[in-house]
Design an enzyme around this catalytic site. Structure first.
Site, PDB file in Angstrom:
ATOM      1  N   LYS A 148       0.873  -1.046  -0.310  1.00 46.64           N
ATOM      2  CA  LYS A 148      -0.118   0.046  -0.172  1.00 46.64           C
ATOM      3  C   LYS A 148       0.855   1.205  -0.031  1.00 46.64           C
ATOM      4  O   LYS A 148       1.269   1.843   1.315  1.00 46.64           O
ATOM      5  CB  LYS A 148      -0.906  -0.044   1.228  1.00 46.64           C
ATOM      6  CG  LYS A 148      -1.948   1.001   1.203  1.00 46.64           C
ATOM      7  CD  LYS A 148      -3.044   0.668   2.158  1.00 46.64           C
ATOM      8  CE  LYS A 148      -4.063   1.701   2.226  1.00 46.64           C
ATOM      9  NZ  LYS A 148      -4.926   1.935   1.171  1.00 46.64           N
TER      10      LYS A 148
HETATM   11  N1  PMP Z   1      -7.595  -1.883  -3.110  1.00 43.08           N
HETATM   12  C1  PMP Z   1      -7.149  -0.419  -3.006  1.00 43.08           C
HETATM   13  C2  PMP Z   1      -6.262  -0.067  -4.193  1.00 43.08           C
HETATM   14  C3  PMP Z   1      -7.141   0.266  -1.716  1.00 43.08           C
HETATM   15  O1  PMP Z   1      -6.832   1.533  -1.686  1.00 43.08           O
HETATM   16  C4  PMP Z   1      -8.036  -0.249  -0.626  1.00 43.08           C
HETATM   17  C5  PMP Z   1      -8.262   0.544   0.721  1.00 43.08           C
HETATM   18  N2  PMP Z   1      -7.210   0.053   1.371  1.00 43.08           N
HETATM   19  C6  PMP Z   1      -8.603  -1.684  -0.906  1.00 43.08           C
HETATM   20  C7  PMP Z   1      -8.454  -2.252  -2.123  1.00 43.08           C
HETATM   21  C8  PMP Z   1      -9.380  -2.179   0.381  1.00 43.08           C
HETATM   22  O2  PMP Z   1      -8.206  -2.544   1.254  1.00 43.08           O
HETATM   23  P1  PMP Z   1      -8.860  -2.667   2.834  1.00 43.08           P
HETATM   24  O3  PMP Z   1     -10.074  -3.635   2.797  1.00 43.08           O
HETATM   25  O4  PMP Z   1      -7.705  -3.338   3.354  1.00 43.08           O
HETATM   26  O5  PMP Z   1      -9.070  -1.454   3.150  1.00 43.08           O
END
Ligand code: PMP
Length: 299
Positions: A153
């Protein structure tokens, strides 16, 4: 608002970043997005350990050595919610480089951690569960130059997603859907995607999508309620023919998808499996289901 910066709690306007921060120039930094919900034990962060672990995994993959350990970062995350006196919040930890030099190498650069939190009382997802989102298939692809980068991320990973989201809004849609190199569905601009076909839930394999923590939560909730989830390659045609579809993410929670490129999904209304998972998710985040209380960390 108070922000945790490198071990200190500061007023938000006292937290500044130098214009020469390497993260600002090259998009090399990592972050998280997590939520605190009001539970019987007070404000509690949902899946804090998983978020802190992903922050460290992201940093590790791109070679940033966070100058705190996971316990310290988790404790700081809880502290930010406490000192701001929030009952529910969206929390944004960010790991970024200092400004010791403007060169391309990260050698000799200091590494900093900031954790900000914003009040978030309303359930964002519920705004959309009745009507669902109108989604545009984006011209931007979700492609990484190295397979490990979909696990990260990282700030720099978001350029395409932000532009895809912006383009979707400009065309009157609510969100963008990004495809991978082979034109299979990858994910939304900031969320993972699930489709329901004949009572079976499918979600794209993690070839290029972020391994979402909400995605993982939904797979567990579905499994525990006797609903099979398959990780497969999904085309836009599969999505258009689906009975239901929804996005997942810590910020957006569970959001029904009403249509894709103006083609209605099912009858265009939020379907029963999406509604069921939405209810199960809300019971879990608010600490109402005893099975999942280890996912709630009180602040
Ligand atoms: N994909 C992307 C590109 C994101 O930015 C997010 C948000 N973090 C998610 C998927 C979903 O991840 P999470 O469920 O861990 O928030």
């Amino acid at each position: 608002m108070y922000i945790w910066l490198n071990g200190n709690i500061l007023k938000a306007d006292e937290v500044t970043v130098n214009i020469l921060s390497s993260t600002l120039h090259y998009g090399i930094g990592v972050f998280e997005g997590e939520r605190a919900y009001l539970t019987a034990d007070g404000p509690s962060i949902f899946r804090l350990d998983a978020h802190t672990e992903r922050l460290f995994r992201s940093a590790n993959i791109i070679g940033m050595d966070i100058p705190f350990n996971e316990q310290e970062i988790s404790a700081a995350t809880r502290q930010v919610v406490r000192v701001n006196n929030y009952s529910a919040a969206y929390i944004r930890p960010l790991v970024f480089y200092g400004h010791e030099h403007i060169g391309f190498t990260s050698e000799g650069l200091s590494i900093h951690v900031a954790i900000a939190a914003f009040p978030r009382d309303t359930v964002f997802g519920s705004l959309h569960t009745k009507n669902g989102l109108r989604v545009q298939v984006s011209k931007f692809k979700r492609v990484h130059s190295h397979p490990d980068l979909n696990l990260v991320k990282a700030t720099g990973n978001y350029l395409g997603s932000v532009l895809a989201h912006r383009a979707a809004l400009a065309c009157g849609f609510d969100e963008a859907l990004l495809l991978d190199n082979e034109d299979y569905i990858s994910e939304g601009a900031r969320e993972n995607i699930f489709v329901v076909i004949n009572g079976i839930i499918c979600t794209p394999k993690l070839n290029s999508a972020l391994p979402g923590i909400t995605r993982d939560t939904i797979i567990r909730l579905a499994h525990d309620n006797g609903i099979a989830v398959y990780e497969i390659d999904l085309s836009v045609q599969d999505l258009m023919k689906a009975d239901e579809a929804f996005f997942t993410g810590s910020g957006v929670e569970i959001m029904a998808i009403k249509s894709v490129d103006n083609c209605l999904i099912g009858d265009g209304f939020t379907g029963p499996i999406t509604q069921l998972l939405f209810k199960l998710y809300h019971a879990a985040v608010s600490g109402c289901n005893q099975t999942y209380t280890e996912w709630n960390t009180p602040c």
